[in-house]
Scaffold this active site. Structure first.
Site, mmCIF file in Angstrom:
data_model
loop_
_atom_site.group_PDB
_atom_site.id
_atom_site.type_symbol
_atom_site.label_atom_id
_atom_site.label_comp_id
_atom_site.label_asym_id
_atom_site.label_seq_id
_atom_site.Cartn_x
_atom_site.Cartn_y
_atom_site.Cartn_z
ATOM 1 N N HIS A 330 0.864 -1.330 0.037
ATOM 2 C CA HIS A 330 0.023 0.098 -0.060
ATOM 3 C C HIS A 330 0.722 1.335 0.029
ATOM 4 O O HIS A 330 0.280 2.403 0.325
ATOM 5 C CB HIS A 330 -0.943 -0.001 1.274
ATOM 6 C CG HIS A 330 -1.993 -1.103 1.183
ATOM 7 N ND1 HIS A 330 -3.274 -0.775 0.536
ATOM 8 C CD2 HIS A 330 -2.075 -2.094 1.544
ATOM 9 C CE1 HIS A 330 -4.024 -1.949 0.739
ATOM 10 N NE2 HIS A 330 -3.274 -2.813 1.436
ATOM 11 N N LYS A 508 -7.644 13.912 4.894
ATOM 12 C CA LYS A 508 -6.880 12.500 4.612
ATOM 13 C C LYS A 508 -5.969 12.649 5.977
ATOM 14 O O LYS A 508 -5.825 13.597 6.511
ATOM 15 C CB LYS A 508 -6.086 12.643 3.306
ATOM 16 C CG LYS A 508 -5.556 14.045 2.953
ATOM 17 C CD LYS A 508 -4.801 13.834 1.754
ATOM 18 C CE LYS A 508 -5.739 13.996 0.575
ATOM 19 N NZ LYS A 508 -5.977 12.892 -0.210
ATOM 20 N N ARG A 509 -5.070 11.581 5.973
ATOM 21 C CA ARG A 509 -4.121 11.690 7.127
ATOM 22 C C ARG A 509 -3.301 12.873 6.550
ATOM 23 O O ARG A 509 -2.903 13.270 5.760
ATOM 24 C CB ARG A 509 -3.232 10.413 7.160
ATOM 25 C CG ARG A 509 -4.012 9.436 7.919
ATOM 26 C CD ARG A 509 -4.161 9.841 9.517
ATOM 27 N NE ARG A 509 -3.104 9.914 10.183
ATOM 28 C CZ ARG A 509 -2.831 9.015 11.346
ATOM 29 N NH1 ARG A 509 -3.624 7.945 11.453
ATOM 30 N NH2 ARG A 509 -1.737 9.166 11.859
ATOM 31 N N LYS A 514 1.541 14.233 1.265
ATOM 32 C CA LYS A 514 0.161 14.470 0.625
ATOM 33 C C LYS A 514 0.027 16.133 0.433
ATOM 34 O O LYS A 514 -0.931 16.603 0.086
ATOM 35 C CB LYS A 514 -0.906 14.047 1.853
ATOM 36 C CG LYS A 514 -0.954 12.481 1.892
ATOM 37 C CD LYS A 514 -1.750 12.159 2.986
ATOM 38 C CE LYS A 514 -1.878 10.527 3.257
ATOM 39 N NZ LYS A 514 -2.535 9.729 2.079
ATOM 40 N N THR A 616 -8.258 6.742 -1.748
ATOM 41 C CA THR A 616 -9.631 6.465 -1.785
ATOM 42 C C THR A 616 -10.636 7.426 -1.718
ATOM 43 O O THR A 616 -11.713 7.406 -1.934
ATOM 44 C CB THR A 616 -9.867 4.966 -1.021
ATOM 45 O OG1 THR A 616 -9.323 5.321 0.256
ATOM 46 C CG2 THR A 616 -9.094 3.716 -1.704
ATOM 47 N N LYS A 620 -14.457 8.643 -3.240
ATOM 48 C CA LYS A 620 -15.517 8.976 -2.679
ATOM 49 C C LYS A 620 -16.097 10.459 -3.010
ATOM 50 O O LYS A 620 -17.451 10.455 -3.070
ATOM 51 C CB LYS A 620 -15.238 8.974 -0.864
ATOM 52 C CG LYS A 620 -15.074 7.834 -0.357
ATOM 53 C CD LYS A 620 -14.082 7.664 0.948
ATOM 54 C CE LYS A 620 -13.665 6.270 1.118
ATOM 55 N NZ LYS A 620 -12.618 6.126 2.241
#
Ligand code: 26W
Length: 768
Positions: A330, A508-509, A514, A616, A620
């Site tokens: 992942h 998100k985390r 990110k 993911t 959504k």
């Protein structure tokens, strides 16, 4: 499921009597919640028992994390009795929505754990016999509060409302042995209901307990070794979920957790297999196991160990393991790849370590070059290598990610075993992520194309001819969702967000790759632009963040503080706040996500290309009709393939570009010729914001100095990000823009987790 209101209410009342010594009139929320849930469990039992008996091969999904979120609404929806239960409760003056206060089961950190939860639901809904195996953490992911803009962590007592959806199955308990203590593993089973199909799979979570009830005599006298005290400590193994996402922490307790869960699961499975009188050599015909990243990889040597105890030779046991295990990766982030110290591992689990050495030896016997292929080297056990060597199949979670695994991360292995590597693009369950969180929009879709899409998401494509027709409904519903979210944010965060603003959302985390920081920089860019009058007619926008930072991740926490400071500046500015608001919501979790994704106008997916395995959250948003503002990374690439790049807002360096520049890159080349950027960077050190702990200064240094300045290319992508983000904000409001949003929804079919689990079954598991 059949539903009889009278009988249901009778069940509820009887459970209230027996378990809580109260009745419908006197019950409090908690009691009612438990009784309603248990009444549903009563009804569902026969189907659950029948599904367990189902013949055919099953798959065990081994995962250290299952981020289930709130169970009650999803369970009622899938059983087809959501409206019925709502009605039954209303008939006695109770409101089903009161259960929105029930804790989320947050037994996971982020993407990996939520994916596991979506896959369980989708497998049940597509009639695939997939069972989850994991740990019943006493405390889930920490709860987050902000104090003066800094993140503070609090314990997550997720069982506070009780756990009516689990059943303790004491008869399946087993003992897990470490070199220094024996621990009792007791399973708690949770039913996983398929969507209106009568299928019920199982999530089995193990809890640690002392083997014997507490031995007072031993404790009292502290005799001999500390067995009694260890027993006392046994429960600690499952006390808490490690709050790290993408960084390996080499703590012994984590190793204990990992072994505890896989040993108990495999003992249980092998024991039942044997009890059915089957030959252990045929185990792979009846079972396979999916390893969700490296966290459960000790399952491989553990199965070999168990089989050897049953009298099989190493090679026999190895072949069985090779036939049964598969491995999903992942993340390509080096700091996330699990490695264990040989001394620690061999000390705690000597006979397991023996099997790992056996695998290493086998690898050498197969003639693999020792320099390029190894499991144990330099005093370290490399879990990913162990997993790849023994597994039948290895998969990445999006096309681009699998390609990177093949050409970079696991290149040697791919060259050796090309047929092992497959791609399975991630997916999400459309039940929780559209039907449940956005029921009004779902109804509009039903009205146009029927309900087939609930279980066959590709059918959303047939909505395309109706896009113009449903545009007014779509706008109205989005507006209502925004209004609800704004009210919720007002209540929870105390921040006012005008619902007519554009809702730009990044949830998100928190991680440097990110790039929440890039988003923050853009906000300051707009802020200065508006303030100085350079930017006129700025489209009113609310920048919304939600993220938890690992408690030990200094830079991530610094970014939270920075954004909270920006929020204070912007929201407190009389002029600018007319067109800009910033809010960082506290304690972002699955339930918050459900409210945010249906109310967003723009979905921020802005990782440095090559670093987000899939994402993911992006799916959504798409499914709820939201355009992506993103890089060509992870599943964004496939989102563009499906929905058209022209219907999204793509910017920034590509993977090839990142690879080409990353070694020679110096952010100062960009900063020096971009006064705008330099001004933004300076806010980190020039006193614009309060920084009594010096965290913003460290952020500044991470971009401008050190061994690898601006490792994630924030400065590199800054200009292009601003350009494209501004285009998005300017486009907002036109019919053109809403059409783009809706076209994304129509193209979301590929990203159903139903498709993902079917791919797993067709390419890897061959179950059912
Ligand atoms: C050892 C510490 C640790 C903990 C968690 C290392 C790595 C992890 C996970 C692999 C991190 C994770 O959740 N990865 C995410 O997995 C999602 C599901 O496949 C992807 O969509 C995300 O891109 C990826 O970051």
């Amino acid at each position: 499921m059949k539903f009889n209101r009278k009988e249901f209410l009778q069940d509820v009342e009887r459970i209230l009597h027996a378990d809580f010594k109260c009745d419908l009139k006197s019950a409090g929320k908690k009691e009612l919640y438990n009784a309603v849930s248990k009444a549903v469990m009563l009804e569902a039992y026969p189907a659950w028992a029948a599904s367990k008996e189902a013949a055919g091969k099953r798959c065990g999904y081994f995962s250290a994390e299952f981020l289930m979120g709130r169970a009650i609404f999803n369970n009622l929806l899938n059983l087809g009795i959501l409206e019925e239960v709502k009605g039954a409760l209303a008939s006695v003056g109770e409101d089903l929505s009161q259960f929105e206060e029930v804790e989320d089961a947050a037994l996971g950190n982020g993407g990996l754990g939520r994916l596991a939860a979506c896959y369980l639901e989708s497998a049940a809904s597509t009639n695939l016999p997939l069972d989850g195996y994991g740990i019943r953490y006493r405390y889930g992911l920490f709860r987050q509060v902000f104090e003066d803009g800094y993140q503070k962590e609090e314990g997550d007592d997720w069982l506070r409302w009780g756990d009516p959806w689990s059943v303790r199955v004491e008869r399946d308990a087993c003992i897990v042995r470490f070199s220094d203590m024996d621990i009792l593993a007791v399973p708690y089973d949770m039913p996983i209901f398929g969507y209106k199909n009568g299928v019920v799979n199982t999530l089995r979570l193990w809890s640690s307990e002392p083997v014997r009830a507490f031995d007072f005599e031993l404790f009292d006298t502290m005799k001999g070794d500390s067995k009694a005290v260890d027993n006392f400590n046994a429960t600690k193994i499952c006390d808490v979920l490690y709050p790290n996402d993408n960084t390996m922490v080499g703590k012994l307790l984590r190793l204990r957790q990992q072994y505890f869960m896989v040993s108990a699961s495999l003992q249980d499975i092998v024991r039942k297999f044997k009890a059915a009188g089957k030959d252990l050599h045929t185990l792979p015909e009846a079972y396979c196991f999916q390893l969700n990243d490296t966290h459960p990889v000790l399952a491989i040597p553990e199965l070999i160990r168990i089989l050897r105890c049953e009298g099989l030779s190493f090679d026999e046991a190895f072949e069985i393991a090779r036939g049964a295990f598969n491995f999903t990766n992942h993340t390509i982030m080096a700091e996330a790849l699990e490695r264990w110290d040989v001394l620690a591992l061999s000390d705690l689990l000597p006979s397991v370590y023996e099997q790992i050495l056996g695998c290493q030896e086998r690898l050498e016997r197969e003639g693999l070059d020792r320099d390029r292929f190894f499991i144990v080297r330099d005093g370290t056990v490399h879990m990913a290598n162990l997993a790849i060597f023994v597994s039948s199949k290895v998969n990445g979670v999006a096309e681009i990610h699998t390609n990177i695994l093949k050409t970079e991360t696991f290149r040697n292995w791919y060259e050796q075993y090309p047929e092992k590597f497959v791609n399975i693009t991630n997916g999400i369950t459309p039940r929780r992520w559209l039907l449940l969180n956005n029921p009004e929009l779902a109804k509009v879709i039903d009205g146009k194309i029927g309900e087939g899409w609930h279980t066959d998401l590709k059918q959303l494509a047939s909505l395309r001819p109706f896009v113009d027709e449903i545009l007014p409904d779509f706008k109205r519903i989005k507006g209502e969702n925004k209004q609800k979210l704004a009210a919720y944010i007002k209540e929870r965060e105390g921040v006012d967000i005008p619902p007519h603003f554009i809702f730009d959302v990044q949830i998100k985390r928190l991680h440097e790759y990110k790039r929440q920081l890039l988003n923050a920089f853009s906000i300051l860019h707009f802020y200065f632009g508006v303030k100085d009058g350079r930017i006129t007619d700025f489209p009113p926008t609310a920048f919304i963040f939600g993220a938890k930072a690992a408690p030990g991740y200094y830079m991530a926490k610094a970014v939270i503080k920075f954004i909270n400071e920006i929020a204070k500046l912007v929201n407190g500015d009389e002029d600018v706040s007319k067109v800009m608001r910033v809010v960082f919501v506290q304690d972002y979790d699955v339930s918050y996500a459900e409210k945010l994704v249906c109310a967003a106008d723009a979905s921020e997916q802005i990782s440095t290309a090559g670093m987000e395995a899939s994402g993911t959250g992006n799916m959504k948003f798409m499914l709820n009709g939201t355009v992506t503002l993103g890089t060509m990374d992870g599943a964004n690439v496939e989102i563009c393939e499906e929905a058209g790049r022209e219907n999204n807002y793509i910017f920034g360096a590509t993977v090839d570009e990142v690879n080409a520049v990353k070694h020679s890159y110096n952010p100062w080349d960009i900063i020096n010729r971009t006064p705008e950027l330099s001004r933004i960077l300076n806010t980190l050190v020039d006193g614009t914001f309060s920084d009594e702990r010096g965290v913003l200064k460290r952020l500044y240094e991470s971009i401008t100095g050190g061994y690898e300045p601006d490792r994630y290319l924030v400065c590199y992508d800054f200009a292009d990000y601003i350009r494209v983000k501004e285009a998005l904000l300017r486009d907002y409001g036109s019919d053109e823009f809403f059409k783009k949003s809706l076209l994304n929804l129509c193209a979301a079919g590929k990203f159903s987790a139903d498709r993902s689990v079917r791919d797993y079954s067709d390419l890897i598991w061959h179950i059912g």
